[in-house]
Design an enzyme around this catalytic site. Structure first.
Site, mmCIF file in Angstrom:
data_model
loop_
_atom_site.group_PDB
_atom_site.id
_atom_site.type_symbol
_atom_site.label_atom_id
_atom_site.label_comp_id
_atom_site.label_asym_id
_atom_site.label_seq_id
_atom_site.Cartn_x
_atom_site.Cartn_y
_atom_site.Cartn_z
ATOM 1 N N SER A 261 0.860 -1.190 0.000
ATOM 2 C CA SER A 261 0.000 0.000 0.000
ATOM 3 C C SER A 261 0.885 1.225 0.000
ATOM 4 O O SER A 261 2.029 1.173 0.458
ATOM 5 C CB SER A 261 -0.863 0.018 1.265
ATOM 6 O OG SER A 261 -0.055 0.307 2.391
ATOM 7 N N ASP A 262 0.374 2.335 -0.516
ATOM 8 C CA ASP A 262 1.082 3.571 -0.237
ATOM 9 C C ASP A 262 0.868 3.842 1.254
ATOM 10 O O ASP A 262 -0.036 3.295 1.882
ATOM 11 C CB ASP A 262 0.578 4.735 -1.103
ATOM 12 C CG ASP A 262 1.594 5.883 -1.129
ATOM 13 O OD1 ASP A 262 2.527 5.888 -0.290
ATOM 14 O OD2 ASP A 262 1.470 6.778 -1.984
ATOM 15 N N TRP A 263 1.714 4.685 1.798
ATOM 16 C CA TRP A 263 1.737 4.866 3.251
ATOM 17 C C TRP A 263 0.443 5.549 3.739
ATOM 18 O O TRP A 263 0.219 6.729 3.496
ATOM 19 C CB TRP A 263 2.977 5.663 3.644
ATOM 20 C CG TRP A 263 4.171 4.790 3.938
ATOM 21 C CD1 TRP A 263 4.935 4.837 5.092
ATOM 22 C CD2 TRP A 263 4.747 3.744 3.137
ATOM 23 N NE1 TRP A 263 5.927 3.880 5.031
ATOM 24 C CE2 TRP A 263 5.841 3.199 3.862
ATOM 25 C CE3 TRP A 263 4.444 3.180 1.900
ATOM 26 C CZ2 TRP A 263 6.631 2.150 3.376
ATOM 27 C CZ3 TRP A 263 5.223 2.142 1.418
ATOM 28 C CH2 TRP A 263 6.293 1.642 2.155
ATOM 29 N N GLY A 264 -0.411 4.757 4.325
ATOM 30 C CA GLY A 264 -1.697 5.304 4.753
ATOM 31 C C GLY A 264 -2.778 5.127 3.707
ATOM 32 O O GLY A 264 -3.851 5.703 3.818
ATOM 33 N N GLY A 265 -2.508 4.304 2.714
ATOM 34 C CA GLY A 265 -3.467 4.121 1.621
ATOM 35 C C GLY A 265 -4.450 2.980 1.841
ATOM 36 O O GLY A 265 -5.285 2.698 0.984
#
Ligand code: BGC
Length: 740
Positions: A261-265
């Site tokens: 995931s993107d960071w916080g996605g």
């Protein structure tokens, strides 16, 4: 003889032991066997532990089985400083400085696959030395609007160029046993509202424009990792998107790597379970005040998932699939004992950075051959502009770096010309005086007490006396410039630079403007300035590379990977697409009404408006003449392809490199098609007077469009034009053939 006996004896004695080596540790066994063996030995808790973060940038391995942690790092043009376990702030190590390589727009501007391989190999060595299993890069989101704050991290507007350039980068990185994580998949084409933009795009546009670079990275580059993007598509977060990850990435492309995931996605446990996400990173937590005793336990793919399995709500089939992907990643990286050791800040890396930059810098304009500079003994060179001195490696968001060194343009120019000429400096304007990102500081004092008017007056006074004036300005890495998290608010140059440039142009006719940016900028003074150079964010070797080109030590050979529009109103995303620069707390639909008409595909249709500088444009200190392109037999080869040949001659008096571009256009089709689309290019180096033949093979794939109804690529019979060009607006020859 004796020695041989002893060795043979040892071999016998250890034979039973060797037989006991578990399959997953046996490097002679196929990776898939090792994956299955490791999987069969893991407990449920151990499986859950490997699919989410344990710190800002790492995930847990399986300590009991000797499977190491997976450490990731940004990306994409240098290895990020170490950060604290739970925070973005740098950890304050003293051994984590890196070489900053040119930003990816510059790499794309080289149009040279060898440069991309060198780049990937070099940055991969730095990542490996720093013990990272995964580099969070390269980025290949398409350049849809010049306002996108992250364009500098990507490879331009054209799917073919980006697809061609990303492949060697990925291979180079991975030759070090470090995974390249291609990002941001997909449709993350601006920053404002990036967490809640729901992109609406038709399938044809998706497949023709926004996916090809990702597909090439996966299928041709063999990327081991891919990162989901923050935005939504079909109202579903791209980090757990059924259509993008299950159907296209794994289903159609046969991807066997890991999806992070993107960071916080990540936003939902059920979707994350079922829709293809393998590793969850950066869900918002400071590690202390949120969540269970360990905040990472609260991640969507941590306790919430474990509880669903324990309660019987979901089975373990999806979990095993995720763990297989993570294990495969481990065997390709941290469990590969044969991978090289890497190196950090080596001479070779600086040399690579300088060479790539030298090939990526674009000479946009050069009236009366003002460049290369011919500096006479005792002459004066005036350098004006904040970007001549400002460090550009700090800032810009997650790609910010802590560099071992960064040669500023002013330093590079002084080093090159200082012993024959006097090199003097004037600020000219004040832009961004900051110089800090997550605790990494430039240490520069850029404060200034003079007024804007005084700064211009001082620069002009000196310009009148100088033999050459070099203005070095453009954008920078501060908020709403070329920076993650926000977009630019205008196409024009900020900080009143246009006035400075206009005043300098009036004061001295030997004015060279060096624009440092990752984006197109407006140039209302273009007619008044004889020489313009596009110099990107070049990183550690910025000053050297710029001086190399200004002096002629390097003959420029870069070409633009995106269109420089004259006005924002000429950009299709802004005319008919929807682009909103306004932040919103709710999900906002953004419909890509511009469809396939991104960049030159749009400008090609325009009768009245011309771009400031076209896609593929770039000059040299020599000149090239093209012969008439010919098709071998006026018809298809046996395999359905045609071969086009063209001769190119260096007609100037210096060695130089030319990028020969090949575009294809379908004369009559049942659907609307662009006038022409890039389907090949070759960069050739020629001595003065030398001629070479360049050939391109055009196959059915190059002639096809994506038929959304049939969900397949279709080449319709009929006449096709092949354009051989030096730039999208500089076609040098055309041949046609019929697809029967
Ligand atoms: C960025 C990614 C980056 C990640 C980790 C995110 O905000 O979008 O590109 O790799 O942070 O720093």
């Amino acid at each position: 003889m004796k020695l041989i006996h002893i060795i043979a004896g040892l071999a016998l004695a250890t034979a039973p032991l060797a037989a006991q080596v578990p399959v997953y540790l046996d490097e002679t066994k196929p990776i898939e066997d090792r994956v299955e063996d490791a999987l069969s030995r893991m407990t449920l808790e151990e499986k859950i532990a490997v699919i989410h973060a344990q710190s800002k940038f790492s995930s847990r391995g399986v300590p009991r089985l000797g499977i190491p942690e997976i450490w990731t790092t940004d990306g994409p043009h240098g290895i990020r400083a170490e950060v604290l376990w739970d925070e973005w702030d740098q950890a304050g190590w003293t051994n984590d400085s890196c070489v900053a390589f040119p930003a990816l727009t510059c790499l794309a501007a080289t149009w040279n696959e060898d440069m991309s391989l060198l780049y990937g190999k070099s940055i991969g060595e730095e990542a490996r030395y720093r013990n990272k299993a995964m580099l969070l890069g390269p980025g290949v989101n398409i350049y849809r609007t010049p306002l996108n704050g992250r364009n500098f991290e990507y490879m331009g507007e054209d799917p073919y160029l980006a697809a061609t350039m990303v492949v060697p980068y990925v291979k180079g990185v991975q030759s070090n046993g470090v995974a390249a994580c291609v990002k941001h998949f997909a449709l993350n084409n601006h920053e404002v509202n990036r967490y809640n933009t729901n992109v609406i795009v038709d399938d044809r546009t998706l497949y023709e424009i926004y996916l090809p670079a990702f597909k090439a990275a996966v299928q041709e580059g063999g990327a081991w990792a891919i990162m989901g993007s923050y935005n939504l598509y079909k109202n579903q977060a791209c980090c757990h998107n059924e259509y993008l990850l299950n159907d296209i990435l794994r289903g159609e492309w046969g991807y066997d790597g890991v999806v992070v995931s993107d960071w916080g996605g990540t936003h939902d446990t059920d979707e994350a379970i079922h829709n293809g996400l393998d590793m969850e990173f950066g869900s918002w937590t400071n590690g202390l005040s949120e969540g269970a005793s360990n905040a990472y336990d609260s991640y969507y793919l941590a306790l919430p998932y474990l509880n669903k399995i324990r309660s019987g709500e979901v089975g373990t089939e999806e979990l095993d699939a995720k763990v297989r992907n993570v294990l495969r990643l481990a065997f390709r990286t941290v469990m590969n004992r044969n991978r090289p050791l890497g190196s950090l800040c080596s001479d070779a890396h600086y040399a690579a950075a300088r060479q790539i930059a030298g090939e990526g810098i674009v000479l946009l304009k050069n009236d009366a051959d003002l460049l290369p500079m011919e500096v006479k003994k005792g002459s004066t060179i005036l350098v004006v502009g904040e970007n001549a001195v400002k460090m550009m490696t700090v800032g810009g968001g997650s790609s910010s770096l802590k560099v071992q060194r960064e040669i500023s343009p002013l330093e590079g120019i002084r080093e090159r010309f200082g012993d024959i000429a006097e090199v003097v400096y004037e600020r000219g304007y004040v832009g961004d005086t900051g110089g800090e990102y997550n605790g990494v500081t430039t240490g520069q004092d850029l404060s200034e007490s003079r007024s804007a008017g005084q700064l211009i007056a001082d620069a002009v006074a000196r310009a009148r006396e100088a033999d050459y004036v070099i203005f070095i300005g453009g954008l920078n890495k501060s908020n709403q410039q070329d920076c993650e998290g926000a977009d630019r608010t205008q196409l024009g140059l900020p900080y009143g630079q246009d006035q400075v440039i206009e005043a300098l142009a009036e004061a001295n006719e030997n004015l060279i403007v060096v624009n440092i940016s990752g984006n197109a900028v407006a140039m209302p003074w273009v007619e008044e300035v004889p020489a313009i150079v596009q110099a990107w964010y070049i990183g550690s070797e910025a000053g050297h590379a710029i001086a190399d080109v200004l002096s002629g030590d390097v003959n420029p050979s870069g070409k633009l990977p995106f269109t420089f529009p004259a006005r924002l109103e000429d950009v299709p995303a802004h005319i008919m697409g929807e682009y909103t620069g306004i932040a919103s707390a709710d999900t906002v639909d953004i419909e890509y009404k511009d469809g396939i008409y991104v960049g030159y595909r749009w400008t090609d249709l325009q009768k009245k408006t011309k771009p400031l500088f076209a896609f593929g444009h770039g000059l040299s200190y020599t000149s090239f003449e093209y012969g008439k392109p010919v098709i071998d037999k006026d018809e298809m080869n046996m395999d359905g392809s045609v071969t086009v040949r063209v001769s190119v001659t260096n007609t100037g008096d210096r060695e130089g490199k030319e990028i020969v571009q090949m575009y294809v256009g379908d004369r009559k089709a049942s659907v609307e098609r662009p006038v022409k689309e890039l389907k090949g290019f070759k960069k050739v180096s020629l001595a003065p007077g030398e001629t070479t033949e360049v050939s391109f093979t055009v196959d059915k794939e190059d002639l096809s469009y994506f038929d959304a109804d049939r969900h397949e690529w279709v080449a319709e019979p009929g006449m096709f034009d092949i354009y051989v060009a030096a730039a999208a607006d500089d076609v040098r020859g055309k041949v046609s053939f019929e697809l029967k």
